[in-house]
Scaffold this motif. Structure first.
Motif, mmCIF file in Angstrom:
data_model
loop_
_atom_site.group_PDB
_atom_site.id
_atom_site.type_symbol
_atom_site.label_atom_id
_atom_site.label_comp_id
_atom_site.label_asym_id
_atom_site.label_seq_id
_atom_site.Cartn_x
_atom_site.Cartn_y
_atom_site.Cartn_z
ATOM 1 N N LEU A 12 0.773 -1.560 -0.065
ATOM 2 C CA LEU A 12 -0.033 -0.170 0.313
ATOM 3 C C LEU A 12 1.129 1.783 -0.097
ATOM 4 O O LEU A 12 0.445 1.777 -0.657
ATOM 5 N N ASN A 13 2.402 1.113 0.595
ATOM 6 C CA ASN A 13 2.246 2.408 0.264
ATOM 7 C C ASN A 13 3.650 2.838 -0.835
ATOM 8 O O ASN A 13 4.496 3.754 -0.969
ATOM 9 N N LEU A 14 3.901 1.548 -1.401
ATOM 10 C CA LEU A 14 4.501 2.059 -2.806
ATOM 11 C C LEU A 14 3.744 3.113 -3.971
ATOM 12 O O LEU A 14 4.071 3.894 -4.275
ATOM 13 N N SER A 154 10.935 3.303 -9.199
ATOM 14 C CA SER A 154 9.506 3.029 -10.283
ATOM 15 C C SER A 154 9.785 4.538 -11.192
ATOM 16 O O SER A 154 10.031 4.353 -11.942
ATOM 17 N N VAL A 155 10.029 5.247 -10.040
ATOM 18 C CA VAL A 155 9.507 6.741 -10.361
ATOM 19 C C VAL A 155 10.775 8.173 -11.443
ATOM 20 O O VAL A 155 10.461 8.619 -11.333
ATOM 21 N N ILE A 156 11.403 6.944 -10.575
ATOM 22 C CA ILE A 156 12.718 7.392 -10.809
ATOM 23 C C ILE A 156 13.657 6.536 -12.473
ATOM 24 O O ILE A 156 14.216 7.328 -13.664
ATOM 25 N N ALA A 160 13.876 8.432 -16.743
ATOM 26 C CA ALA A 160 14.804 7.556 -17.197
ATOM 27 C C ALA A 160 15.203 7.057 -18.637
ATOM 28 O O ALA A 160 15.460 7.580 -19.463
ATOM 29 N N ALA A 161 14.020 6.956 -18.232
ATOM 30 C CA ALA A 161 13.183 5.939 -19.625
ATOM 31 C C ALA A 161 12.485 7.159 -20.850
ATOM 32 O O ALA A 161 13.135 6.677 -21.983
ATOM 33 N N ILE A 176 4.326 9.639 -14.911
ATOM 34 C CA ILE A 176 4.737 9.352 -13.735
ATOM 35 C C ILE A 176 3.003 9.240 -13.149
ATOM 36 O O ILE A 176 2.681 7.714 -12.313
ATOM 37 N N GLY A 177 2.347 9.830 -14.267
ATOM 38 C CA GLY A 177 1.005 9.406 -12.957
ATOM 39 C C GLY A 177 0.221 8.461 -13.915
ATOM 40 O O GLY A 177 -0.389 7.935 -13.153
ATOM 41 N N ILE A 178 0.866 8.748 -14.983
ATOM 42 C CA ILE A 178 -0.298 6.946 -15.588
ATOM 43 C C ILE A 178 0.210 5.590 -15.047
ATOM 44 O O ILE A 178 -0.873 4.933 -14.492
ATOM 45 N N PHE A 179 1.742 5.383 -14.099
ATOM 46 C CA PHE A 179 2.135 4.558 -13.525
ATOM 47 C C PHE A 179 1.324 4.371 -12.509
ATOM 48 O O PHE A 179 1.264 3.001 -11.918
#
Length: 449
Positions: A12-14, A154-156, A160-161, A176-179
């Motif tokens: 849940l913290n992810l 993930s959001v870093i 980068a990708a 990032i928002g979509i992820f």
């Protein structure tokens, strides 16, 4: 708890971490520069959004403690936080206009942090039920921190990708928002299905002042010391995050490596989490948290001295030196806050014995209320000071005056050193250890019988 249940709860913290960390690193510069709101205005809006969100924490804690459902004490609050979280993520990370108003940004931030509040306080309160033992709490809450780090990775990694094909900040923020939008419903539903919850009866005596327990916490010296340490550490970490991209561009002058070095920073923090977790299990939570603060002070001091030797080096050598600093500093990142959460859970048990009911929601709302002050000040103060006092202009980068560049470096280094110093003292002098908690747990078990 089975391993999959632990993973379901801690996951849940992810998404919270994945949406929260970019606020300082990407969102504030994005709205300040790309969307044209300006550095000072963005800092003020962020502070106001955080400040109004702070006011909701005691209410959330009260709701968690006093209003369970047939699912238990916590699950329904996690469920309710999800749609708010998704709406706010869409508004902030996928803005509907290229020229958003200050009100748009404020509303988006307020909704986002309200969702964070409801979810985070519920998660922390839930941990007191899921892990009743002193060391088991350390294990569970450090695993929760690991999930936060995975969210950060993930959001870093995503920017980068993305920057391979589109280096714009907007493309990175959108991705990032979509992820995050993809993660929220899947992780939330899995946690609700898989994780057990407390079904204890809850006192709903309406004749009492519902905020009485919250007010009484201000006189609890043990909790206050923990909370002050948490505020100072949150301030340090948030300040470094808020200034990181500017620091890399204007002071270090290696902006093209900022995303990759940030990824390394958070990868290393996983190893740091293991170190501080191990030290905590061998000694105590407060000792390990204090040592992690001292370690951060040593690294920052060494980095400050080392800068004067490497600032004029060629890019390759400078990158090696800065990368080494990032690696060493990253080891401290995941040390104190998860251990402070576990310490707060122990104090919550102590208070449960004293007041005769479980008030973990209220206790953690008290912690988060004051910790958010540190997070909020870390965004608004450096931006305002740099722009209004030193005349720093984010849009001209390295063309700023030398004095404003050095101001960034001094703030980035010495404010955390001072804050970590005070926090380490407060943590080292904490007095609730493993044996004390065993006695408290024994009393709780007797009361339950």
């Amino acid at each position: 708890m089975k391993l999959f249940q632990r993973l379901s709860y801690t996951a849940l913290n992810l998404p919270t971490s994945a949406a929260g960390m970019p606020i300082f690193i990407f969102i504030l510069p994005f709205y300040a520069d790309d969307l044209g709101l300006g550095l000072s205005l963005v800092g003020i809006i962020f502070f106001l959004g955080r400040f109004t969100d702070i006011l909701t924490d005691p209410i959330m804690g009260l709701l968690i403690d006093k209003f369970p459902s047939r699912w238990g004490k916590h699950k329904h609050w996690i469920f309710l936080s999800a749609p708010i979280f998704m709406l706010a993520t869409f508004l902030i990370f996928l803005p509907t206009t290229s020229s958003p108003s200050s009100i748009y940004f404020f509303v988006g931030l307020f909704l986002l942090y309200s969702a964070f509040t409801l979810s985070s306080i519920t998660q922390l309160s839930w941990a007191t039920f899921l892990a009743p033992d002193y060391d088991d709490r350390t294990k569970l809450l450090t695993l929760r921190e690991l999930m936060a780090l995975l969210g950060m990775f993930s959001v870093i990694a995503i920017p980068a990708a993305v920057e391979i094909n589109d280096p714009s900040l907007q493309a990175k923020v959108n991705a990032i928002g979509i992820f995050v939008l993809f993660c929220i419903p899947i992780i939330t539903l899995n946690a609700i299905i898989q994780t057990p919850d407390s079904m204890e009866s809850i006192s709903r005596d309406r004749s009492k002042n519902p905020f009485k327990n919250f007010k009484k916490l201000f006189s609890n010296k043990m909790l206050i010391r923990i909370v002050i340490a948490a505020v100072l550490i949150a301030f340090c970490m948030s300040l470094n995050g808020a200034l990181y991209l500017i620091w890399m561009e204007v002071v270090i002058e290696l902006p093209e490596y900022s995303s990759r070095l940030m990824l390394i920073y958070y990868i290393v923090s996983v190893f740091g989490l293991g170190i501080w977790r191990h030290l905590s299990l061998k000694t105590s939570k407060h000792f390990a948290a204090g040592v992690s603060c001292i370690y951060a002070i040593i690294v920052l001091t060494s980095g400050f001295i080392g800068y004067w030797f490497i600032k004029d080096l060629e890019t390759t050598y400078k990158l090696i030196a800065v990368g080494s600093f990032i690696v060493l500093y990253g080891l401290s990142f995941s040390g104190p806050l998860p251990l402070i959460n576990a310490m707060t859970a122990d104090v919550s048990d102590k208070l449960a014995v004293e007041v005769g009911e479980n008030i973990s929601g209220t206790v953690f709302s008290f912690l988060t209320t004051l910790t958010k002050v540190g997070f909020a000040l870390a965004a608004v103060l450096p931006y305002l000071v740099l722009e209004l006092y030193w005349g720093f202009d984010i849009s001209i980068g390295t063309a700023n005056t030398e004095s404003s560049k050095m101001a960034i470096y001094y703030i980035y280094t010495f404010v955390p050193i001072i804050s970590y110093s005070i926090a380490s003292y407060l943590l080292f002098t904490h007095s609730l250890g493993r044996e004390d908690h065993e006695e408290i747990k024994s009393k709780l078990n007797k009361n339950a019988v």
